[in-house]
Write a protein that holds these residues in place. Sequence first.
Motif, PDB file in Angstrom:
ATOM      1  N   VAL A 233       0.583  -0.642   0.036  1.00 58.74           N
ATOM      2  CA  VAL A 233       0.444  -0.159  -0.352  1.00 58.74           C
ATOM      3  C   VAL A 233       0.797   1.425  -0.057  1.00 58.74           C
ATOM      4  O   VAL A 233       0.224   1.988  -0.911  1.00 58.74           O
ATOM      5  N   ILE A 234       1.798   1.495   0.541  1.00 60.05           N
ATOM      6  CA  ILE A 234       3.036   2.242   1.381  1.00 60.05           C
ATOM      7  C   ILE A 234       3.397   2.877  -0.743  1.00 60.05           C
ATOM      8  O   ILE A 234       3.682   3.155  -0.922  1.00 60.05           O
ATOM      9  N   ASP A 235       3.901   1.809  -1.293  1.00 58.29           N
ATOM     10  CA  ASP A 235       4.612   1.927  -2.664  1.00 58.29           C
ATOM     11  C   ASP A 235       3.272   2.077  -3.632  1.00 58.29           C
ATOM     12  O   ASP A 235       3.819   3.144  -4.192  1.00 58.29           O
ATOM     13  N   LEU A 236       2.320   1.643  -3.528  1.00 62.98           N
ATOM     14  CA  LEU A 236       0.930   2.673  -4.441  1.00 62.98           C
ATOM     15  C   LEU A 236       0.481   3.684  -3.868  1.00 62.98           C
ATOM     16  O   LEU A 236       1.178   4.039  -4.805  1.00 62.98           O
ATOM     17  N   ILE A 237       1.101   4.299  -2.463  1.00 64.32           N
ATOM     18  CA  ILE A 237       0.889   5.609  -2.206  1.00 64.32           C
ATOM     19  C   ILE A 237       1.659   5.820  -2.824  1.00 64.32           C
ATOM     20  O   ILE A 237       1.833   7.324  -3.687  1.00 64.32           O
ATOM     21  N   ASN A 238       3.242   6.125  -2.281  1.00 66.41           N
ATOM     22  CA  ASN A 238       4.220   7.633  -3.142  1.00 66.41           C
ATOM     23  C   ASN A 238       4.812   7.044  -4.282  1.00 66.41           C
ATOM     24  O   ASN A 238       5.673   7.573  -4.557  1.00 66.41           O
ATOM     25  N   ARG A 239       4.370   5.734  -5.299  1.00 67.42           N
ATOM     26  CA  ARG A 239       5.418   5.198  -6.353  1.00 67.42           C
ATOM     27  C   ARG A 239       4.353   7.109  -7.634  1.00 67.42           C
ATOM     28  O   ARG A 239       3.620   6.769  -7.765  1.00 67.42           O
ATOM     29  N   ASP A 240       5.488   7.290  -7.851  1.00 67.75           N
ATOM     30  CA  ASP A 240       5.339   8.686  -8.889  1.00 67.75           C
ATOM     31  C   ASP A 240       4.496   9.275  -8.261  1.00 67.75           C
ATOM     32  O   ASP A 240       4.196  10.418  -9.464  1.00 67.75           O
ATOM     33  N   ARG A 243       3.171  14.340  -4.762  1.00 71.60           N
ATOM     34  CA  ARG A 243       3.056  15.496  -3.994  1.00 71.60           C
ATOM     35  C   ARG A 243       3.798  14.925  -2.539  1.00 71.60           C
ATOM     36  O   ARG A 243       2.719  15.157  -1.356  1.00 71.60           O
ATOM     37  N   GLY A 244       4.779  14.737  -2.319  1.00 72.32           N
ATOM     38  CA  GLY A 244       5.225  14.229  -1.269  1.00 72.32           C
ATOM     39  C   GLY A 244       4.829  12.526  -0.952  1.00 72.32           C
ATOM     40  O   GLY A 244       4.220  11.834  -1.401  1.00 72.32           O
ATOM     41  N   GLY A 245       5.150  12.135   0.160  1.00 74.23           N
ATOM     42  CA  GLY A 245       5.223  10.496   0.071  1.00 74.23           C
ATOM     43  C   GLY A 245       4.798  10.336   1.412  1.00 74.23           C
ATOM     44  O   GLY A 245       5.166  10.817   2.897  1.00 74.23           O
ATOM     45  N   ILE A 246       4.460   9.338   2.245  1.00 74.33           N
ATOM     46  CA  ILE A 246       4.333   8.335   3.507  1.00 74.33           C
ATOM     47  C   ILE A 246       5.253   7.535   3.924  1.00 74.33           C
ATOM     48  O   ILE A 246       5.647   7.512   2.622  1.00 74.33           O
ATOM     49  N   GLY A 247       5.799   7.238   4.883  1.00 74.09           N
ATOM     50  CA  GLY A 247       7.202   7.033   5.312  1.00 74.09           C
ATOM     51  C   GLY A 247       7.300   5.307   6.034  1.00 74.09           C
ATOM     52  O   GLY A 247       5.890   5.572   5.336  1.00 74.09           O
ATOM     53  N   ARG A 248       7.527   5.161   6.644  1.00 70.59           N
ATOM     54  CA  ARG A 248       7.468   3.449   7.237  1.00 70.59           C
ATOM     55  C   ARG A 248       7.377   3.260   8.299  1.00 70.59           C
ATOM     56  O   ARG A 248       8.010   4.353   9.174  1.00 70.59           O
ATOM     57  N   PRO A 249       6.479   2.326   8.733  1.00 72.27           N
ATOM     58  CA  PRO A 249       6.390   1.484   9.732  1.00 72.27           C
ATOM     59  C   PRO A 249       7.348   1.182  10.601  1.00 72.27           C
ATOM     60  O   PRO A 249       8.421   1.547  10.271  1.00 72.27           O
ATOM     61  N   GLY A 250       7.083   1.123  12.137  1.00 76.40           N
ATOM     62  CA  GLY A 250       8.358   1.094  12.355  1.00 76.40           C
ATOM     63  C   GLY A 250       8.025   1.481  14.066  1.00 76.40           C
ATOM     64  O   GLY A 250       7.251   1.592  14.570  1.00 76.40           O
ATOM     65  N   LEU A 251       8.593   0.995  15.036  1.00 81.73           N
ATOM     66  CA  LEU A 251       8.894   1.448  16.890  1.00 81.73           C
ATOM     67  C   LEU A 251       9.377   2.546  16.854  1.00 81.73           C
ATOM     68  O   LEU A 251      10.885   2.307  17.180  1.00 81.73           O
ATOM     69  N   THR A 252       8.991   3.423  16.496  1.00 78.44           N
ATOM     70  CA  THR A 252       8.790   4.985  17.218  1.00 78.44           C
ATOM     71  C   THR A 252       8.987   5.381  18.357  1.00 78.44           C
ATOM     72  O   THR A 252       7.672   5.488  19.038  1.00 78.44           O
ATOM     73  N   ALA A 253      10.169   5.499  19.272  1.00 81.55           N
ATOM     74  CA  ALA A 253      10.313   5.876  20.455  1.00 81.55           C
ATOM     75  C   ALA A 253      11.364   6.889  20.540  1.00 81.55           C
ATOM     76  O   ALA A 253      11.858   7.451  20.411  1.00 81.55           O
ATOM     77  N   GLY A 254      12.137   6.685  21.894  1.00 77.48           N
ATOM     78  CA  GLY A 254      13.752   7.227  21.984  1.00 77.48           C
ATOM     79  C   GLY A 254      13.498   8.088  23.202  1.00 77.48           C
ATOM     80  O   GLY A 254      12.279   8.624  22.964  1.00 77.48           O
ATOM     81  N   THR A 255      14.026   9.074  24.030  1.00 78.33           N
ATOM     82  CA  THR A 255      14.092   9.592  25.252  1.00 78.33           C
ATOM     83  C   THR A 255      13.519  11.310  24.670  1.00 78.33           C
ATOM     84  O   THR A 255      13.439  11.984  24.964  1.00 78.33           O
TER      85      THR A 255
END
Length: 415
Positions: A233-240, A243-255
């Motif tokens: 789905v991300i590839d479908l959103i971003n490909r060519d 107007r910008g694109g969406i990033g990729r998932p992951g565990l996002t935190a940190g101090t």
Amino acid sequence: MQHDVCVIGLGRVGLPLALSFADAGLSVLGVDNDPDVLAALRERRMPFKEPGTDELLARVDLDLSHRAADGADARSIVLTLGTPSFSHIEIDMGDIRSVLDDLLPLLQRDQLVVLRSTVAPGTTEFVAGYLEKHRGFTVGEDVFVAHVPERIAADRFMAEIGTLPCIVGGVGEGSGERAAELFAPLGAPIVQTSPVQAELAKIWTNIFRYATFALPNLLMMDCERYDANVFEVIDLINRDYPRGGIGRPGLTAGTCLRKDFTFSEEKSNAPGMLLAVSRVHESVPLFLVDGVKRRLGGGGLRERKIAVLGLAFKADTDDERDSLSHKLIRLLERELADVAVHDPVVATPTSGFEEAIGDADVVIVATNHSAFSRPQALRAVAERAGADCLVVDPWNALGTGQVFAYVSEVVALRA
Ligand SMILES: NC(=O)c1ccc[n+]([C@@H]2O[C@H](COP(=O)([O-])OP(=O)(O)OC[C@H]3O[C@@H](n4cnc5c(N)ncnc54)[C@H](O)[C@@H]3O)[C@@H](O)[C@H]2O)c1
């Protein structure tokens, strides 16, 4: 005054900064009240990993003290203390207040106090007001106060200190100039603004990133609901798409990301919006555990071997503070799973890679360390854990192309 600058708080921000000032030819006093930090530095040993700093620590001279009050012998004092958030969403300025109180009776005319820590809007004006109230100074004339926020990412300090625009927000006439004079030898372009704009620019740099990363994580959960593949789905959103694109998932935190949003949220006109962003990230470990439980069925996770790869909060750093890996591990342990952990970068002792993945029922990539992105890593999982192993990889670090994939499916896909 004996030193050009005193840096108080020799942590991940303060220590590389103190070393950089010394490298630029300034005489530097470094202060930290943690005896372990001072002991390591006296042996010229970095207490944490930050590329390029080992060489600097071996080469430059840094005077050291455990007393903040000794900072009063420096022309400029830079505070790089921690600024956590209380759990009920309010900045905890305890360390800053305590150091200010130590310095207060000793501060001298003409001294510059810089807040390098990340702070809530209004904090720099509070510090200036505190000095005026208790010492009768006029800030901007007798003494100088400025916010010069740190926006460098962990592991990128030496690469960015000389280039990333250095935002300077001085209180009253003169403070901005004095702070710019202090930071100019580091080489980055100086951008002058007001203290509150400097504070807002720093916290919103991080809020922007935190909010941006929440979208692919929410999309990942939507995809699970509809049995769709988030990477496709991300590839479908971003490909060519122009107007910008969406990033990729992951565990996002940190101090930083995990708490800087609270410095807006504590006085928000739209209370809850950034909290919702935080809840998206904070729910990713549970989403992964639930996804595993659904796939393993019946007996749940009790006594199933689950390998968690990565303890650090982001790729290739040894910083585990506020990492969601710990939350993931706690949730798995509450399911009575047998959890084996491997991280090739952090200082905490963990199992070896092959030991962790050997005979695992599930392998979860919690941190996208580069070591896990090598093709050998997935091959090793297939060999050591077998075809029935469920691989969980929200980063797609191993290259399975799915958040949840059985080894047998991946091999079939590649055949
Ligand atoms: N870590 C990052 O990547 C990063 C990036 C940008 C901004 N920041 C901000 O910079 C600030 C510092 O972050 P950090 O990660 O370096 O924190 P840290 O916890 O690594 O460092 C703070 C240091 O201050 C010392 N300290 C605490 N109280 C003291 C006292 N009374 N006297 C002397 N020393 C004392 C601690 O022992 C510690 O070594 C925070 O406001 C943080 O939000 C951090």
